[in-house]
Write a protein that holds these residues in place. Structure first.
Motif, PDB file in Angstrom:
ATOM      1  N   ASN A  12      14.516   3.326  51.334  1.00 31.55           N
ATOM      2  CA  ASN A  12      14.868   3.762  52.687  1.00 31.55           C
ATOM      3  C   ASN A  12      14.472   2.637  53.642  1.00 31.55           C
ATOM      4  O   ASN A  12      13.303   2.491  53.985  1.00 31.55           O
ATOM      5  CB  ASN A  12      14.109   5.060  53.033  1.00 31.55           C
ATOM      6  CG  ASN A  12      14.373   5.495  54.468  1.00 31.55           C
ATOM      7  OD1 ASN A  12      15.296   5.001  55.120  1.00 31.55           O
ATOM      8  ND2 ASN A  12      13.562   6.428  54.960  1.00 31.55           N
ATOM      9  N   LYS A  14      15.171   2.350  56.655  1.00 32.11           N
ATOM     10  CA  LYS A  14      15.002   2.814  58.052  1.00 32.11           C
ATOM     11  C   LYS A  14      15.781   1.886  58.993  1.00 32.11           C
ATOM     12  O   LYS A  14      16.888   1.480  58.651  1.00 32.11           O
ATOM     13  CB  LYS A  14      13.522   2.894  58.403  1.00 32.11           C
ATOM     14  CG  LYS A  14      12.721   3.670  57.344  1.00 32.11           C
ATOM     15  CD  LYS A  14      11.343   4.023  57.770  1.00 32.11           C
ATOM     16  CE  LYS A  14      10.601   4.698  56.625  1.00 32.11           C
ATOM     17  NZ  LYS A  14       9.354   5.292  56.997  1.00 32.11           N
ATOM     18  N   GLU A 101      11.122  11.652  59.870  1.00 33.88           N
ATOM     19  CA  GLU A 101      11.305  10.899  61.126  1.00 33.88           C
ATOM     20  C   GLU A 101      12.482  11.450  61.923  1.00 33.88           C
ATOM     21  O   GLU A 101      12.512  11.319  63.149  1.00 33.88           O
ATOM     22  CB  GLU A 101      11.463   9.399  60.820  1.00 33.88           C
ATOM     23  CG  GLU A 101      10.123   8.798  60.431  1.00 33.88           C
ATOM     24  CD  GLU A 101      10.200   7.525  59.602  1.00 33.88           C
ATOM     25  OE1 GLU A 101      11.287   6.935  59.491  1.00 33.88           O
ATOM     26  OE2 GLU A 101       9.158   7.141  59.040  1.00 33.88           O
ATOM     27  N   GLU A 169       7.726  14.398  50.490  1.00 33.92           N
ATOM     28  CA  GLU A 169       7.164  13.336  51.323  1.00 33.92           C
ATOM     29  C   GLU A 169       6.166  13.934  52.314  1.00 33.92           C
ATOM     30  O   GLU A 169       6.553  14.308  53.436  1.00 33.92           O
ATOM     31  CB  GLU A 169       8.277  12.645  52.117  1.00 33.92           C
ATOM     32  CG  GLU A 169       9.289  11.940  51.274  1.00 33.92           C
ATOM     33  CD  GLU A 169       9.795  10.688  51.979  1.00 33.92           C
ATOM     34  OE1 GLU A 169       9.587   9.600  51.443  1.00 33.92           O
ATOM     35  OE2 GLU A 169      10.347  10.805  53.082  1.00 33.92           O
ATOM     36  N   ILE A 174       2.845   9.114  54.819  1.00 35.30           N
ATOM     37  CA  ILE A 174       3.909   8.122  55.037  1.00 35.30           C
ATOM     38  C   ILE A 174       3.424   6.956  55.896  1.00 35.30           C
ATOM     39  O   ILE A 174       2.652   7.140  56.838  1.00 35.30           O
ATOM     40  CB  ILE A 174       5.140   8.803  55.715  1.00 35.30           C
ATOM     41  CG1 ILE A 174       5.829   9.742  54.715  1.00 35.30           C
ATOM     42  CG2 ILE A 174       6.139   7.778  56.228  1.00 35.30           C
ATOM     43  CD1 ILE A 174       7.012  10.506  55.282  1.00 35.30           C
ATOM     44  N   GLY A 176       1.701   4.011  55.255  1.00 36.74           N
ATOM     45  CA  GLY A 176       0.422   3.301  55.157  1.00 36.74           C
ATOM     46  C   GLY A 176       0.404   2.367  53.964  1.00 36.74           C
ATOM     47  O   GLY A 176       1.446   2.057  53.376  1.00 36.74           O
ATOM     48  N   GLY A 215       7.524  10.435  47.928  1.00 38.17           N
ATOM     49  CA  GLY A 215       7.539   9.345  48.900  1.00 38.17           C
ATOM     50  C   GLY A 215       6.345   9.434  49.828  1.00 38.17           C
ATOM     51  O   GLY A 215       5.906  10.529  50.204  1.00 38.17           O
ATOM     52  N   VAL A 218       4.146   4.418  48.941  1.00 35.74           N
ATOM     53  CA  VAL A 218       4.294   3.910  47.572  1.00 35.74           C
ATOM     54  C   VAL A 218       4.243   2.379  47.610  1.00 35.74           C
ATOM     55  O   VAL A 218       4.827   1.744  48.491  1.00 35.74           O
ATOM     56  CB  VAL A 218       5.642   4.358  46.965  1.00 35.74           C
ATOM     57  CG1 VAL A 218       5.898   3.666  45.637  1.00 35.74           C
ATOM     58  CG2 VAL A 218       5.668   5.872  46.801  1.00 35.74           C
ATOM     59  N   LEU A 236      10.665   7.556  46.508  1.00 33.98           N
ATOM     60  CA  LEU A 236      11.403   7.171  47.714  1.00 33.98           C
ATOM     61  C   LEU A 236      10.476   6.212  48.451  1.00 33.98           C
ATOM     62  O   LEU A 236       9.331   6.559  48.767  1.00 33.98           O
ATOM     63  CB  LEU A 236      11.716   8.416  48.552  1.00 33.98           C
ATOM     64  CG  LEU A 236      12.835   8.290  49.591  1.00 33.98           C
ATOM     65  CD1 LEU A 236      13.255   9.680  50.058  1.00 33.98           C
ATOM     66  CD2 LEU A 236      12.462   7.468  50.779  1.00 33.98           C
ATOM     67  N   VAL A 237      10.969   5.011  48.689  1.00 33.04           N
ATOM     68  CA  VAL A 237      10.082   3.960  49.191  1.00 33.04           C
ATOM     69  C   VAL A 237      10.566   3.471  50.554  1.00 33.04           C
ATOM     70  O   VAL A 237      11.734   3.109  50.710  1.00 33.04           O
ATOM     71  CB  VAL A 237      10.056   2.762  48.193  1.00 33.04           C
ATOM     72  CG1 VAL A 237       8.999   1.745  48.604  1.00 33.04           C
ATOM     73  CG2 VAL A 237       9.823   3.256  46.771  1.00 33.04           C
ATOM     74  N   GLY A 238       9.675   3.459  51.528  1.00 28.73           N
ATOM     75  CA  GLY A 238      10.016   2.975  52.862  1.00 28.73           C
ATOM     76  C   GLY A 238       9.586   1.532  53.032  1.00 28.73           C
ATOM     77  O   GLY A 238      10.285   0.591  52.621  1.00 28.73           O
ATOM     78  N   GLY A 239       8.419   1.320  53.612  1.00 28.89           N
ATOM     79  CA  GLY A 239       7.928  -0.014  53.965  1.00 28.89           C
ATOM     80  C   GLY A 239       8.058  -1.050  52.859  1.00 28.89           C
ATOM     81  O   GLY A 239       8.548  -2.166  53.086  1.00 28.89           O
TER      82      GLY A 239
HETATM   83  C1  PEP Z   1       9.566   7.185  54.085  1.00 24.92           C
HETATM   84  O1  PEP Z   1       9.476   7.119  55.313  1.00 24.92           O
HETATM   85  O2  PEP Z   1      10.482   7.797  53.529  1.00 24.92           O
HETATM   86  C2  PEP Z   1       8.555   6.492  53.297  1.00 24.92           C
HETATM   87  C3  PEP Z   1       8.366   6.884  52.073  1.00 24.92           C
HETATM   88  O3  PEP Z   1       7.905   5.486  53.922  1.00 24.92           O
HETATM   89  P1  PEP Z   1       6.686   4.623  53.332  1.00 24.92           P
HETATM   90  O4  PEP Z   1       7.018   4.255  51.923  1.00 24.92           O
HETATM   91  O5  PEP Z   1       6.611   3.437  54.241  1.00 24.92           O
HETATM   92  O6  PEP Z   1       5.474   5.495  53.417  1.00 24.92           O
END
Ligand code: PEP
Length: 259
Positions: A12, A14, A101, A169, A174, A176, A215, A218, A236-239
Protein backbone atom coordinates in the motif's frame (compact mmCIF):
# COMPACT_ATOMS: atom_id res chain seq x y z
CA UNK A 1 -6.26 -21.62 -15.47
CA UNK A 2 -5.28 -18.81 -13.10
CA UNK A 3 -2.86 -19.85 -10.38
CA UNK A 4 -4.40 -19.99 -6.90
CA UNK A 5 -2.13 -18.31 -4.37
CA UNK A 6 -1.94 -19.21 -0.70
CA UNK A 7 0.27 -16.29 0.31
CA UNK A 8 -0.04 -12.58 -0.37
CA UNK A 9 2.14 -9.54 0.14
CA UNK A 10 0.31 -6.29 -0.53
CA UNK A 11 2.11 -2.98 -1.03
CA UNK A 12 0.00 0.00 0.00
CA UNK A 13 1.99 2.94 -1.31
CA UNK A 14 -0.58 5.42 0.05
CA UNK A 15 0.11 8.91 -1.38
CA UNK A 16 3.64 8.06 -2.53
CA UNK A 17 5.93 8.40 -4.45
CA UNK A 18 5.71 11.91 -5.85
CA UNK A 19 6.24 11.21 -9.57
CA UNK A 20 5.77 8.51 -12.20
CA UNK A 21 9.51 7.91 -12.71
CA UNK A 22 9.96 7.05 -9.05
CA UNK A 23 6.89 4.80 -9.18
CA UNK A 24 8.28 2.91 -12.19
CA UNK A 25 11.67 2.53 -10.52
CA UNK A 26 10.16 1.19 -7.30
CA UNK A 27 7.82 -1.14 -9.16
CA UNK A 28 10.64 -2.50 -11.36
CA UNK A 29 12.67 -3.47 -8.29
CA UNK A 30 9.65 -5.15 -6.69
CA UNK A 31 8.86 -7.02 -9.90
CA UNK A 32 12.35 -8.54 -10.02
CA UNK A 33 11.77 -10.13 -6.65
CA UNK A 34 8.12 -11.05 -7.21
CA UNK A 35 8.71 -13.08 -10.37
CA UNK A 36 11.07 -15.33 -8.39
CA UNK A 37 8.43 -16.26 -5.81
CA UNK A 38 7.08 -19.79 -5.82
CA UNK A 39 3.72 -19.36 -4.19
CA UNK A 40 3.26 -15.73 -3.22
CA UNK A 41 1.20 -13.14 -5.02
CA UNK A 42 2.46 -9.56 -4.74
CA UNK A 43 -0.29 -6.96 -5.05
CA UNK A 44 0.92 -3.42 -5.71
CA UNK A 45 -1.55 -0.66 -4.80
CA UNK A 46 -0.05 2.62 -6.05
CA UNK A 47 -1.80 5.99 -6.20
CA UNK A 48 -4.37 5.66 -9.02
CA UNK A 49 -2.49 8.30 -10.97
CA UNK A 50 0.30 5.77 -11.62
CA UNK A 51 -1.84 2.67 -12.06
CA UNK A 52 -2.10 2.84 -15.84
CA UNK A 53 1.62 3.41 -16.29
CA UNK A 54 2.44 0.45 -14.09
CA UNK A 55 -0.12 -1.99 -15.46
CA UNK A 56 1.17 -1.22 -18.95
CA UNK A 57 4.60 -2.42 -17.82
CA UNK A 58 2.97 -5.80 -17.49
CA UNK A 59 0.96 -8.03 -15.23
CA UNK A 60 3.94 -10.31 -14.72
CA UNK A 61 3.99 -13.65 -13.03
CA UNK A 62 3.07 -13.32 -9.33
CA UNK A 63 2.09 -9.66 -9.66
CA UNK A 64 -1.34 -8.05 -9.52
CA UNK A 65 -2.40 -4.46 -9.10
CA UNK A 66 -4.83 -2.90 -6.71
CA UNK A 67 -6.50 0.41 -5.95
CA UNK A 68 -6.41 1.90 -2.47
CA UNK A 69 -10.08 2.87 -2.55
CA UNK A 70 -13.09 3.02 -4.87
CA UNK A 71 -16.52 4.60 -5.05
CA UNK A 72 -19.80 2.66 -5.02
CA UNK A 73 -21.41 4.14 -8.13
CA UNK A 74 -20.35 3.13 -11.60
CA UNK A 75 -20.29 6.60 -13.19
CA UNK A 76 -21.87 10.02 -12.96
CA UNK A 77 -21.66 13.31 -11.12
CA UNK A 78 -19.33 12.29 -8.29
CA UNK A 79 -16.44 14.73 -8.43
CA UNK A 80 -13.14 13.23 -7.44
CA UNK A 81 -14.33 9.65 -7.21
CA UNK A 82 -13.17 6.58 -9.18
CA UNK A 83 -15.47 3.63 -9.83
CA UNK A 84 -14.66 -0.08 -9.65
CA UNK A 85 -15.43 -0.29 -13.38
CA UNK A 86 -12.68 2.25 -14.07
CA UNK A 87 -10.27 0.39 -11.80
CA UNK A 88 -11.00 -2.90 -13.55
CA UNK A 89 -10.52 -1.08 -16.86
CA UNK A 90 -6.96 -0.25 -15.80
CA UNK A 91 -6.18 -3.96 -15.42
CA UNK A 92 -6.23 -3.92 -11.63
CA UNK A 93 -7.84 -6.90 -9.94
CA UNK A 94 -7.76 -5.87 -6.29
CA UNK A 95 -9.17 -3.03 -4.25
CA UNK A 96 -8.34 -2.12 -0.67
CA UNK A 97 -11.55 -1.06 1.07
CA UNK A 98 -12.07 0.38 4.54
CA UNK A 99 -8.48 1.34 5.27
CA UNK A 100 -8.27 3.08 8.65
CA UNK A 101 -6.84 6.22 7.03
CA UNK A 102 -10.02 6.51 4.96
CA UNK A 103 -12.23 5.71 7.93
CA UNK A 104 -10.44 8.53 9.78
CA UNK A 105 -11.65 10.84 6.99
CA UNK A 106 -15.25 9.88 7.69
CA UNK A 107 -15.84 6.56 5.96
CA UNK A 108 -18.47 4.62 7.91
CA UNK A 109 -19.15 0.87 7.95
CA UNK A 110 -22.16 1.55 5.74
CA UNK A 111 -20.01 3.33 3.16
CA UNK A 112 -17.44 0.54 3.36
CA UNK A 113 -20.23 -1.96 2.69
CA UNK A 114 -21.41 -0.07 -0.40
CA UNK A 115 -17.85 0.02 -1.71
CA UNK A 116 -17.30 -3.67 -0.98
CA UNK A 117 -20.46 -4.66 -2.85
CA UNK A 118 -19.68 -2.41 -5.83
CA UNK A 119 -16.13 -3.72 -6.08
CA UNK A 120 -17.29 -7.34 -5.91
CA UNK A 121 -20.03 -6.72 -8.49
CA UNK A 122 -17.36 -5.48 -10.87
CA UNK A 123 -15.16 -8.52 -10.44
CA UNK A 124 -12.54 -6.99 -8.17
CA UNK A 125 -11.12 -8.91 -5.24
CA UNK A 126 -11.60 -6.87 -2.09
CA UNK A 127 -8.95 -6.48 0.57
CA UNK A 128 -11.20 -5.47 3.45
CA UNK A 129 -9.35 -3.69 6.27
CA UNK A 130 -10.58 -3.94 9.83
CA UNK A 131 -8.85 -2.97 13.05
CA UNK A 132 -9.42 -1.51 16.47
CA UNK A 133 -7.94 1.79 17.60
CA UNK A 134 -7.04 0.42 21.03
CA UNK A 135 -7.14 -2.80 22.98
CA UNK A 136 -8.85 -3.07 26.33
CA UNK A 137 -8.46 -5.78 28.95
CA UNK A 138 -12.19 -6.60 28.78
CA UNK A 139 -11.89 -7.53 25.11
CA UNK A 140 -14.51 -5.08 23.78
CA UNK A 141 -12.21 -4.54 20.80
CA UNK A 142 -13.23 -8.01 19.66
CA UNK A 143 -16.88 -6.92 19.54
CA UNK A 144 -15.74 -3.88 17.58
CA UNK A 145 -13.99 -6.11 15.03
CA UNK A 146 -17.04 -8.34 14.78
CA UNK A 147 -19.27 -5.34 14.07
CA UNK A 148 -16.86 -3.99 11.45
CA UNK A 149 -16.93 -7.33 9.66
CA UNK A 150 -20.70 -7.82 9.91
CA UNK A 151 -21.53 -4.35 8.67
CA UNK A 152 -18.92 -4.30 5.90
CA UNK A 153 -20.08 -7.65 4.56
CA UNK A 154 -23.86 -7.15 4.80
CA UNK A 155 -25.60 -8.59 1.69
CA UNK A 156 -22.39 -10.10 0.36
CA UNK A 157 -23.19 -13.57 -0.99
CA UNK A 158 -21.53 -16.88 -0.18
CA UNK A 159 -20.45 -17.07 -3.79
CA UNK A 160 -18.52 -13.82 -3.45
CA UNK A 161 -16.46 -15.15 -0.54
CA UNK A 162 -13.74 -16.27 -2.94
CA UNK A 163 -13.26 -12.59 -3.91
CA UNK A 164 -12.51 -11.46 -0.36
CA UNK A 165 -9.35 -11.11 1.71
CA UNK A 166 -9.45 -9.66 5.20
CA UNK A 167 -6.59 -7.46 6.38
CA UNK A 168 -6.37 -7.19 10.15
CA UNK A 169 -4.75 -3.83 10.75
CA UNK A 170 -4.88 -2.67 14.37
CA UNK A 171 -4.79 1.10 14.06
CA UNK A 172 -2.46 1.50 17.03
CA UNK A 173 0.12 -0.69 15.27
CA UNK A 174 0.22 1.20 11.96
CA UNK A 175 3.01 3.50 10.84
CA UNK A 176 5.86 2.67 13.17
CA UNK A 177 9.03 0.61 13.21
CA UNK A 178 8.99 -3.17 13.75
CA UNK A 179 8.60 -2.93 17.55
CA UNK A 180 5.23 -1.26 17.23
CA UNK A 181 3.59 -4.20 15.43
CA UNK A 182 1.02 -6.42 17.11
CA UNK A 183 2.42 -9.45 18.97
CA UNK A 184 2.20 -12.52 16.70
CA UNK A 185 0.17 -14.47 19.31
CA UNK A 186 -2.37 -11.69 19.44
CA UNK A 187 -2.54 -11.67 15.65
CA UNK A 188 -3.21 -15.41 15.71
CA UNK A 189 -6.06 -14.96 18.21
CA UNK A 190 -7.70 -12.42 15.89
CA UNK A 191 -7.22 -14.66 12.83
CA UNK A 192 -9.15 -17.42 14.62
CA UNK A 193 -11.89 -14.98 15.56
CA UNK A 194 -12.16 -13.52 12.08
CA UNK A 195 -12.75 -16.99 10.69
CA UNK A 196 -15.34 -17.67 13.38
CA UNK A 197 -17.13 -14.40 12.62
CA UNK A 198 -17.06 -15.16 8.88
CA UNK A 199 -18.48 -18.61 9.54
CA UNK A 200 -21.27 -17.05 11.64
CA UNK A 201 -22.07 -14.62 8.83
CA UNK A 202 -21.90 -16.95 5.83
CA UNK A 203 -22.62 -20.34 7.39
CA UNK A 204 -20.36 -22.24 4.99
CA UNK A 205 -17.02 -23.90 5.60
CA UNK A 206 -15.51 -21.80 2.76
CA UNK A 207 -15.55 -18.95 5.27
CA UNK A 208 -12.64 -20.66 7.02
CA UNK A 209 -10.60 -20.49 3.80
CA UNK A 210 -10.81 -16.71 3.41
CA UNK A 211 -7.21 -15.43 3.51
CA UNK A 212 -6.42 -13.20 6.47
CA UNK A 213 -3.51 -10.77 6.20
CA UNK A 214 -1.86 -8.71 8.91
CA UNK A 215 -0.83 -5.08 8.53
CA UNK A 216 0.80 -2.64 10.92
CA UNK A 217 4.52 -1.81 11.08
CA UNK A 218 5.61 -4.84 9.12
CA UNK A 219 9.36 -4.85 8.37
CA UNK A 220 11.88 -7.52 7.36
CA UNK A 221 12.73 -8.01 11.08
CA UNK A 222 9.24 -9.07 12.17
CA UNK A 223 7.96 -10.70 8.96
CA UNK A 224 8.82 -14.29 9.79
CA UNK A 225 7.30 -14.24 13.30
CA UNK A 226 4.17 -12.43 12.20
CA UNK A 227 3.45 -14.93 9.45
CA UNK A 228 4.60 -18.10 11.21
CA UNK A 229 3.21 -17.43 14.70
CA UNK A 230 0.42 -15.10 13.65
CA UNK A 231 -0.68 -17.80 11.16
CA UNK A 232 -1.70 -15.26 8.54
CA UNK A 233 -1.80 -15.79 4.78
CA UNK A 234 0.33 -12.75 4.20
CA UNK A 235 0.96 -9.12 4.95
CA UNK A 236 -0.26 -5.67 4.01
CA UNK A 237 2.72 -3.36 4.06
CA UNK A 238 2.69 0.44 4.10
CA UNK A 239 5.89 2.34 4.89
CA UNK A 240 8.30 -0.50 4.11
CA UNK A 241 6.73 -1.09 0.69
CA UNK A 242 8.33 2.19 -0.41
CA UNK A 243 11.83 0.91 0.34
CA UNK A 244 12.53 -1.54 -2.46
CA UNK A 245 15.22 -3.58 -0.69
CA UNK A 246 13.12 -4.01 2.46
CA UNK A 247 9.93 -4.85 0.62
CA UNK A 248 11.79 -7.39 -1.55
CA UNK A 249 13.17 -8.99 1.62
CA UNK A 250 9.64 -9.22 3.03
CA UNK A 251 8.47 -10.98 -0.17
CA UNK A 252 11.42 -13.36 -0.01
CA UNK A 253 10.77 -14.28 3.64
CA UNK A 254 7.02 -14.78 3.17
CA UNK A 255 7.62 -16.94 0.11
CA UNK A 256 10.10 -19.13 1.99
CA UNK A 257 7.68 -19.95 4.81
CA UNK A 258 5.56 -23.06 4.79
CA UNK A 259 2.06 -22.24 6.03
C1 PEP B 1 -1.10 0.47 6.35
O1 PEP B 1 -1.32 1.67 6.54
O2 PEP B 1 -1.88 -0.24 5.71
C2 PEP B 1 0.13 -0.08 6.90
C3 PEP B 1 0.17 -1.37 7.11
O3 PEP B 1 1.12 0.80 7.15
P1 PEP B 1 2.53 0.48 7.84
O4 PEP B 1 3.07 -0.78 7.24
O5 PEP B 1 3.37 1.68 7.52
O6 PEP B 1 2.26 0.34 9.30
Amino acid sequence: MAKVYKKFVVANWKMNPLDADSAVKLFSAIREQAVRARETLVVVAPPLLFLNTLTRLGNDKNISFGAQNCFWEEKGAYTGEISPTMIKGMSADYCIVGHSERRALGETNEMVNRKVRAALRNGLTVILCIGESERDAEGTYLEFLERELHEALASVTKKQLSQILIAYEPIWAIGGSAERSCAPRDVHEVVILIHKFLKDIFRVSAALEVPVLYGGSVAPENTEKLVREGRVNGLLVGGQSLIAANFCKIIEIVDSLVL
